[in-house]
Design a protein around this motif. Sequence first.
Motif, PDB file in Angstrom:
ATOM      1  N   GLY A  86       9.214  -9.239   3.142  1.00  0.00           N
ATOM      2  CA  GLY A  86       9.331 -10.498   3.858  1.00  0.00           C
ATOM      3  C   GLY A  86       9.384 -11.672   2.906  1.00  0.00           C
ATOM      4  N   LEU A  87      10.572 -12.158   2.657  1.00  0.00           N
ATOM      5  CA  LEU A  87      10.757 -13.295   1.751  1.00  0.00           C
ATOM      6  C   LEU A  87      10.354 -14.577   2.454  1.00  0.00           C
ATOM      7  N   VAL A 110       3.220  -9.101   7.178  1.00  0.00           N
ATOM      8  CA  VAL A 110       2.102  -9.006   6.237  1.00  0.00           C
ATOM      9  C   VAL A 110       2.552  -9.406   4.839  1.00  0.00           C
ATOM     10  N   SER A 111       3.701  -8.887   4.400  1.00  0.00           N
ATOM     11  CA  SER A 111       4.176  -9.220   3.056  1.00  0.00           C
ATOM     12  C   SER A 111       4.496 -10.704   2.937  1.00  0.00           C
ATOM     13  N   TRP A 129       1.135  -2.763  -7.052  1.00  0.00           N
ATOM     14  CA  TRP A 129      -0.146  -3.270  -6.551  1.00  0.00           C
ATOM     15  C   TRP A 129       0.054  -4.061  -5.257  1.00  0.00           C
ATOM     16  N   PHE A 130       1.108  -4.880  -5.246  1.00  0.00           N
ATOM     17  CA  PHE A 130       1.365  -5.713  -4.072  1.00  0.00           C
ATOM     18  C   PHE A 130       1.639  -4.855  -2.843  1.00  0.00           C
ATOM     19  N   VAL A 156      -0.271  -4.342   0.758  1.00  0.00           N
ATOM     20  CA  VAL A 156       0.389  -4.483   2.061  1.00  0.00           C
ATOM     21  C   VAL A 156       0.109  -3.260   2.933  1.00  0.00           C
ATOM     22  N   TYR A 157       0.248  -2.068   2.362  1.00  0.00           N
ATOM     23  CA  TYR A 157       0.011  -0.843   3.130  1.00  0.00           C
ATOM     24  C   TYR A 157      -1.471  -0.673   3.476  1.00  0.00           C
ATOM     25  N   ASP A 158      -2.352  -1.161   2.605  1.00  0.00           N
ATOM     26  CA  ASP A 158      -3.778  -1.122   2.933  1.00  0.00           C
ATOM     27  C   ASP A 158      -4.071  -1.978   4.166  1.00  0.00           C
ATOM     28  N   ILE A 159      -3.413  -3.137   4.238  1.00  0.00           N
ATOM     29  CA  ILE A 159      -3.639  -4.036   5.375  1.00  0.00           C
ATOM     30  C   ILE A 159      -3.058  -3.437   6.652  1.00  0.00           C
TER      31      ILE A 159
END
Length: 270
Positions: A110-111, A185-186, A239-240, A244-247
Amino acid sequence: MTFAATQRSRSEDRRISPVFWVLLGILGTSGWAVWAGYGNAPGFGVFLFVVAGWMVSLCLHEYAHARTALHGGDISIGAKGYLTLNPFKYANALLSFVLPVVFIIMGGIGLPGGAVYIERHRIRGRLKHSLISAAGPLVNVACAALLLIPVGAGWLDDAPGTAQIGPYEVTVLPAALAFLGLLQVSASLLNLLPVPGLDGYGIVEPWLSLKARRAVEPFAPYGLLAVFILLWQSQIGSWFFNLVYDITGAFGVSEGDIWIGQHLFRFWEL
């Protein structure tokens, strides 16, 4: 100008644009098609649903900036058309909508898009400036929650629309919502980074010294570019996306749901 004319002008400044209604129409129609399994190309329906949903969220993101600025003291916002939710009123349509959609297609990220010109000199108080910058990302946070909660709770698992991916039959709507939720989220995380040119920096900037702000100002046009170079070319990107996947996982949404949604979104590869 008479009082009646002034009231009419203000009403027109805040009337929802037909462009936004069209976006909502596409979102609603494609959402129904995805839910019902209408047509022989579920991937194309997911593509329309995700793109329309993403563009609607960008409109709401910028509207939140503009509305907060209006209440903060920038009375010029209405005349610029920012309260009409018309994406073509923003400062740069290419950066606002074309590039974000291209980035979704290329990499599923998501830019941060959109741009409203706020006359900051009209606004008094550091807290108001911070709230104006925070309003947009908070919209993305709210959108992410609204999209991911139904998927994680399993409320849509019995939707009639399905698709065949390899040997598996999958329910399309939860996957589409999961992918769109990942984009929100991103976008939220990227926008909240304290990097010049992003909303996160706008939140902290009013609290910096004048010397610090002047030192950072020349780098503002390159902040977003630097972030994406780091995301695409280094371990920081891993890491980013792990974050995102953790959230999304905290909402009960699996990476598998997101992968299916992105896979269907890229219908031209099916």
